[in-house]
Write a protein that holds these residues in place. Sequence first.
Motif, PDB file in Angstrom:
ATOM      1  N   CYS A  19       0.826  -1.205   0.000  1.00 14.85           N
ATOM      2  CA  CYS A  19       0.000   0.000   0.000  1.00 14.85           C
ATOM      3  C   CYS A  19       0.863   1.259   0.000  1.00 14.85           C
ATOM      4  CB  CYS A  19      -0.931  -0.012   1.204  1.00 14.85           C
ATOM      5  SG  CYS A  19      -2.253  -1.244   1.091  1.00 14.85           S
ATOM      6  N   ASP A  20       2.016   1.210   0.671  1.00 18.87           N
ATOM      7  CA  ASP A  20       2.941   2.351   0.640  1.00 18.87           C
ATOM      8  C   ASP A  20       3.413   2.628  -0.783  1.00 18.87           C
ATOM      9  OD1 ASP A  20       2.780   2.715   3.358  1.00 18.87           O
ATOM     10  OD2 ASP A  20       4.667   1.683   3.821  1.00 18.87           O
ATOM     11  N   GLU A  21       3.713   1.559  -1.536  1.00 15.10           N
ATOM     12  CA  GLU A  21       4.168   1.733  -2.909  1.00 15.10           C
ATOM     13  C   GLU A  21       3.059   2.273  -3.805  1.00 15.10           C
ATOM     14  OE1 GLU A  21       7.098   1.545  -4.273  1.00 15.10           O
ATOM     15  OE2 GLU A  21       8.077   0.971  -2.396  1.00 15.10           O
ATOM     16  N   ILE A  22       1.849   1.744  -3.612  1.00 20.64           N
ATOM     17  CA  ILE A  22       0.724   2.158  -4.466  1.00 20.64           C
ATOM     18  C   ILE A  22       0.185   3.513  -4.045  1.00 20.64           C
ATOM     19  CG2 ILE A  22      -1.601   1.478  -5.245  1.00 20.64           C
ATOM     20  CD1 ILE A  22      -0.777  -1.429  -4.788  1.00 20.64           C
ATOM     21  N   LYS A  23       0.524   3.947  -2.811  1.00 17.58           N
ATOM     22  CA  LYS A  23       0.071   5.224  -2.247  1.00 17.58           C
ATOM     23  C   LYS A  23      -1.448   5.238  -2.069  1.00 17.58           C
ATOM     24  CE  LYS A  23       4.178   7.197  -2.249  1.00 17.58           C
ATOM     25  NZ  LYS A  23       5.035   6.037  -2.516  1.00 17.58           N
ATOM     26  N   VAL A  24      -1.952   4.176  -1.408  1.00 20.36           N
ATOM     27  CA  VAL A  24      -3.376   4.118  -1.101  1.00 20.36           C
ATOM     28  C   VAL A  24      -3.545   3.746   0.368  1.00 20.36           C
ATOM     29  CG1 VAL A  24      -4.139   3.471  -3.415  1.00 20.36           C
ATOM     30  CG2 VAL A  24      -3.508   1.677  -1.781  1.00 20.36           C
ATOM     31  N   THR A  25      -4.750   4.031   0.881  1.00 23.22           N
ATOM     32  CA  THR A  25      -5.099   3.608   2.233  1.00 23.22           C
ATOM     33  C   THR A  25      -5.185   2.086   2.278  1.00 23.22           C
ATOM     34  OG1 THR A  25      -6.339   5.650   2.604  1.00 23.22           O
ATOM     35  CG2 THR A  25      -6.832   3.786   4.062  1.00 23.22           C
ATOM     36  N   CYS A  26      -4.672   1.507   3.350  1.00 17.15           N
ATOM     37  CA  CYS A  26      -4.629   0.054   3.474  1.00 17.15           C
ATOM     38  C   CYS A  26      -5.315  -0.353   4.773  1.00 17.15           C
ATOM     39  CB  CYS A  26      -3.174  -0.396   3.493  1.00 17.15           C
ATOM     40  SG  CYS A  26      -2.914  -2.168   3.635  1.00 17.15           S
ATOM     41  N   THR A  27      -6.243  -1.292   4.691  1.00 15.21           N
ATOM     42  CA  THR A  27      -6.833  -1.870   5.895  1.00 15.21           C
ATOM     43  C   THR A  27      -6.570  -3.375   5.882  1.00 15.21           C
ATOM     44  OG1 THR A  27      -9.013  -2.296   4.905  1.00 15.21           O
ATOM     45  CG2 THR A  27      -8.650  -0.123   5.904  1.00 15.21           C
ATOM     46  N   VAL A  28      -6.431  -3.954   7.059  1.00 21.67           N
ATOM     47  CA  VAL A  28      -6.197  -5.387   7.186  1.00 21.67           C
ATOM     48  C   VAL A  28      -7.207  -5.946   8.178  1.00 21.67           C
ATOM     49  CG1 VAL A  28      -4.564  -7.211   7.752  1.00 21.67           C
ATOM     50  CG2 VAL A  28      -3.731  -5.079   6.730  1.00 21.67           C
ATOM     51  N   GLN A  29      -8.033  -6.862   7.708  1.00 24.91           N
ATOM     52  CA  GLN A  29      -9.074  -7.478   8.537  1.00 24.91           C
ATOM     53  C   GLN A  29      -8.737  -8.952   8.732  1.00 24.91           C
ATOM     54  OE1 GLN A  29     -13.793  -8.651   8.027  1.00 24.91           O
ATOM     55  NE2 GLN A  29     -12.985  -6.933   6.854  1.00 24.91           N
TER      56      GLN A  29
END
Length: 302
Positions: free
Chosen positions: A105-115
């Motif tokens: 997600c850091d590389e893609i530059k998007v918000t990341c959630t983990v469930q």
Amino acid sequence: MPTALSSHVKFLSSAAGAIAGVLVCLGLAAACSDARAQTPAKPPVEAAPQAVPGFWDPRRRPERPDLSRLTVIRFLTETDYPPFNFTGPDGNPAGFNVDLARALCDEIKVTCTVQMRRFETLLDALSSNKGDAIIASMAVTPQMRARLDFSDPYYRAPARFVSRRDAVMTEIRPEYLEGKKIGAVAGTAHEAYLKAMFTDAEIKTYPNEEALRQALRRSEVDFIFGDGISLAFWVNGTDSGDCCAFSGGPFVESRYFGEGVGIGVRKGNDLLRQALNWALFRVWEKGRYTDLWLRYFSISPF
């Protein structure tokens, strides 16, 4: 393996903290001093580098997709599969898969959630749009490809033989194990592989990994055959009682053990799959993947 769940071999949690042995030099101070005076110092012997799996060719850089259409990636992972997925001291998801998801997600530059969910519920959660991608050590097999699209593999779990330490073999072939007793967990790809390839051995099956490993400790079998990553932690951990060691090298036949482990997305979600492939390459190219692997796996399964 016959099902998604059976392709997902559990670690022994107590072995996750196992570390390699350290060589210690003991000697009298005076003797050591004399030796240093008479003999030029030798450079320290370095340990063999840890084998880090990789599926990326620097000559085949994936194209950067249109990432502007991605605003969030909702990752789904399993609840209790250390060191890949587990609940951290702060109550939040932790583990190799979780940290890798956040790096992507850091590389893609998007918000990341983990469930976190039970492994057997992950496919239904993805199909009902409760998440976008499964990062849960899911083996890429023809059966799973019928239900999901996958990213490129980001690691592979080889199969390995383990014997007692006094019976270690440097190489294993079917003819070498004729008449030997080999244990495997019932219903797994490891059992199927043994029955297909080691036809002159006596194959004994056990209901789970704990029973399998105890059978080897009690010398009920000559070898056991299973997931190399979990076996590496067991062999080098306290639960094994230093009884056993790897015999022979890794087995990676894709027909039985899958093409590797990938990130699953819904069928037809090519944008997300391509974005993950691009980000995986970037994370590997920058050395972040190697750093993650060495942080979580001090013991090589290869």
